[in-house]
Design a protein around this motif. Sequence first.
Motif, PDB file in Angstrom:
ATOM      1  N   ILE A 151       0.863  -1.183   0.000  1.00 21.87           N
ATOM      2  CA  ILE A 151       0.000   0.000   0.000  1.00 21.87           C
ATOM      3  C   ILE A 151       0.897   1.229   0.000  1.00 21.87           C
ATOM      4  O   ILE A 151       1.753   1.375   0.867  1.00 21.87           O
ATOM      5  CB  ILE A 151      -0.921   0.017   1.233  1.00 21.87           C
ATOM      6  N   ASN A 152       0.706   2.102  -0.981  1.00 18.60           N
ATOM      7  CA  ASN A 152       1.486   3.324  -1.088  1.00 18.60           C
ATOM      8  C   ASN A 152       0.567   4.498  -0.778  1.00 18.60           C
ATOM      9  O   ASN A 152      -0.277   4.868  -1.586  1.00 18.60           O
ATOM     10  CB  ASN A 152       2.077   3.451  -2.493  1.00 18.60           C
ATOM     11  N   SER A 153       0.731   5.093   0.390  1.00 19.76           N
ATOM     12  CA  SER A 153      -0.123   6.205   0.802  1.00 19.76           C
ATOM     13  C   SER A 153       0.207   7.502   0.085  1.00 19.76           C
ATOM     14  O   SER A 153      -0.633   8.387  -0.025  1.00 19.76           O
ATOM     15  CB  SER A 153      -0.010   6.426   2.313  1.00 19.76           C
ATOM     16  N   ALA A 154       1.425   7.628  -0.405  1.00 19.70           N
ATOM     17  CA  ALA A 154       1.840   8.873  -1.057  1.00 19.70           C
ATOM     18  C   ALA A 154       1.051   9.143  -2.332  1.00 19.70           C
ATOM     19  O   ALA A 154       0.585  10.256  -2.556  1.00 19.70           O
ATOM     20  CB  ALA A 154       3.328   8.827  -1.364  1.00 19.70           C
ATOM     21  N   ASP A 155       0.907   8.126  -3.183  1.00 19.95           N
ATOM     22  CA  ASP A 155       0.150   8.329  -4.418  1.00 19.95           C
ATOM     23  C   ASP A 155      -1.178   7.572  -4.416  1.00 19.95           C
ATOM     24  O   ASP A 155      -1.836   7.454  -5.441  1.00 19.95           O
ATOM     25  CB  ASP A 155       0.978   7.965  -5.652  1.00 19.95           C
ATOM     26  N   ASN A 156      -1.583   7.072  -3.218  1.00 22.17           N
ATOM     27  CA  ASN A 156      -2.891   6.439  -3.027  1.00 22.17           C
ATOM     28  C   ASN A 156      -3.106   5.241  -3.945  1.00 22.17           C
ATOM     29  O   ASN A 156      -4.145   5.120  -4.579  1.00 22.17           O
ATOM     30  CB  ASN A 156      -3.998   7.481  -3.203  1.00 22.17           C
ATOM     31  N   THR A 157      -2.118   4.357  -4.001  1.00 21.73           N
ATOM     32  CA  THR A 157      -2.224   3.165  -4.831  1.00 21.73           C
ATOM     33  C   THR A 157      -1.980   1.917  -3.984  1.00 21.73           C
ATOM     34  O   THR A 157      -1.428   1.994  -2.887  1.00 21.73           O
ATOM     35  CB  THR A 157      -1.202   3.177  -5.987  1.00 21.73           C
ATOM     36  N   VAL A 158      -2.411   0.787  -4.513  1.00 25.08           N
ATOM     37  CA  VAL A 158      -2.152  -0.513  -3.886  1.00 25.08           C
ATOM     38  C   VAL A 158      -1.597  -1.444  -4.955  1.00 25.08           C
ATOM     39  O   VAL A 158      -1.926  -1.327  -6.129  1.00 25.08           O
ATOM     40  CB  VAL A 158      -3.419  -1.128  -3.264  1.00 25.08           C
ATOM     41  N   THR A 159      -0.738  -2.359  -4.539  1.00 25.73           N
ATOM     42  CA  THR A 159      -0.220  -3.378  -5.446  1.00 25.73           C
ATOM     43  C   THR A 159      -0.907  -4.687  -5.084  1.00 25.73           C
ATOM     44  O   THR A 159      -0.906  -5.099  -3.925  1.00 25.73           O
ATOM     45  CB  THR A 159       1.305  -3.518  -5.303  1.00 25.73           C
ATOM     46  N   ILE A 160      -1.495  -5.308  -6.103  1.00 26.08           N
ATOM     47  CA  ILE A 160      -2.242  -6.543  -5.897  1.00 26.08           C
ATOM     48  C   ILE A 160      -1.524  -7.676  -6.605  1.00 26.08           C
ATOM     49  O   ILE A 160      -1.144  -7.551  -7.769  1.00 26.08           O
ATOM     50  CB  ILE A 160      -3.683  -6.402  -6.433  1.00 26.08           C
ATOM     51  N   GLU A 161      -1.353  -8.776  -5.876  1.00 24.40           N
ATOM     52  CA  GLU A 161      -0.744  -9.960  -6.463  1.00 24.40           C
ATOM     53  C   GLU A 161      -1.855 -10.878  -6.973  1.00 24.40           C
ATOM     54  O   GLU A 161      -2.736 -11.277  -6.221  1.00 24.40           O
ATOM     55  CB  GLU A 161       0.088 -10.693  -5.417  1.00 24.40           C
ATOM     56  N   THR A 162      -1.805 -11.155  -8.267  1.00 27.90           N
ATOM     57  CA  THR A 162      -2.789 -12.036  -8.890  1.00 27.90           C
ATOM     58  C   THR A 162      -2.065 -13.268  -9.414  1.00 27.90           C
ATOM     59  O   THR A 162      -0.854 -13.400  -9.251  1.00 27.90           O
ATOM     60  CB  THR A 162      -3.499 -11.321 -10.060  1.00 27.90           C
ATOM     61  N   GLY A 163      -2.798 -14.146 -10.080  1.00 28.01           N
ATOM     62  CA  GLY A 163      -2.182 -15.335 -10.669  1.00 28.01           C
ATOM     63  C   GLY A 163      -1.218 -14.981 -11.782  1.00 28.01           C
ATOM     64  O   GLY A 163      -0.275 -15.712 -12.073  1.00 28.01           O
ATOM     65  N   ALA A 164      -1.411 -13.826 -12.403  1.00 25.94           N
ATOM     66  CA  ALA A 164      -0.570 -13.412 -13.527  1.00 25.94           C
ATOM     67  C   ALA A 164       0.631 -12.571 -13.093  1.00 25.94           C
ATOM     68  O   ALA A 164       1.515 -12.307 -13.894  1.00 25.94           O
ATOM     69  CB  ALA A 164      -1.404 -12.610 -14.520  1.00 25.94           C
ATOM     70  N   GLY A 165       0.665 -12.138 -11.857  1.00 23.53           N
ATOM     71  CA  GLY A 165       1.754 -11.299 -11.393  1.00 23.53           C
ATOM     72  C   GLY A 165       1.234 -10.195 -10.494  1.00 23.53           C
ATOM     73  O   GLY A 165       0.151 -10.295  -9.929  1.00 23.53           O
ATOM     74  N   ARG A 166       2.007  -9.124 -10.389  1.00 24.70           N
ATOM     75  CA  ARG A 166       1.610  -7.989  -9.553  1.00 24.70           C
ATOM     76  C   ARG A 166       1.117  -6.851 -10.427  1.00 24.70           C
ATOM     77  O   ARG A 166       1.724  -6.531 -11.440  1.00 24.70           O
ATOM     78  CB  ARG A 166       2.779  -7.520  -8.705  1.00 24.70           C
ATOM     79  N   ILE A 167       0.031  -6.226  -9.974  1.00 25.30           N
ATOM     80  CA  ILE A 167      -0.564  -5.111 -10.708  1.00 25.30           C
ATOM     81  C   ILE A 167      -0.787  -3.969  -9.721  1.00 25.30           C
ATOM     82  O   ILE A 167      -1.224  -4.184  -8.595  1.00 25.30           O
ATOM     83  CB  ILE A 167      -1.918  -5.518 -11.339  1.00 25.30           C
ATOM     84  N   LYS A 168      -0.494  -2.750 -10.190  1.00 30.47           N
ATOM     85  CA  LYS A 168      -0.681  -1.566  -9.361  1.00 30.47           C
ATOM     86  C   LYS A 168      -2.014  -0.911  -9.716  1.00 30.47           C
ATOM     87  O   LYS A 168      -2.304  -0.672 -10.884  1.00 30.47           O
ATOM     88  CB  LYS A 168       0.469  -0.591  -9.605  1.00 30.47           C
ATOM     89  N   PHE A 169      -2.854  -0.646  -8.702  1.00 31.26           N
ATOM     90  CA  PHE A 169      -4.167  -0.046  -8.887  1.00 31.26           C
ATOM     91  C   PHE A 169      -4.321   1.179  -8.013  1.00 31.26           C
ATOM     92  O   PHE A 169      -3.660   1.302  -6.984  1.00 31.26           O
ATOM     93  CB  PHE A 169      -5.281  -1.025  -8.468  1.00 31.26           C
TER      94      PHE A 169
END
Length: 106
Positions: free
Chosen positions: A68-86
């Motif tokens: 969780i990145n509070s500075a730019d209000n994003t989260v990184t999610i680990e899925t079956g395909a890899g990591r994605i930033k949302f």
Amino acid sequence: MFQTIILQAESGGLMSMLPFAAMILVLYLFMIRPQMNRQKKEKAFQAEIKTGSKVITSSGIHGKITDINSADNTVTIETGAGRIKFERSAISMELSKKYLKPADKK
């Protein structure tokens, strides 16, 4: 004659506005107020998201929060395909709560 016209105009003014006021009240009670409550709950859910939580994004991607990145209000999610930033706002409260409910065993 003028007195009759004035009296007719005064008596119908308030009564003709009553249906419009009732429509606005119904619109507020059944549409605007529930939407405001839903938005408050959504913000609270997004603020309490923690690392390791299983979530579903509004686009339907299932995953587990790894960062969780509070500075730019994003989260990184680990899925079956890899990591994605949302964006944090892309996490769906309704779908995630359904996902976390235990399945009924019969």
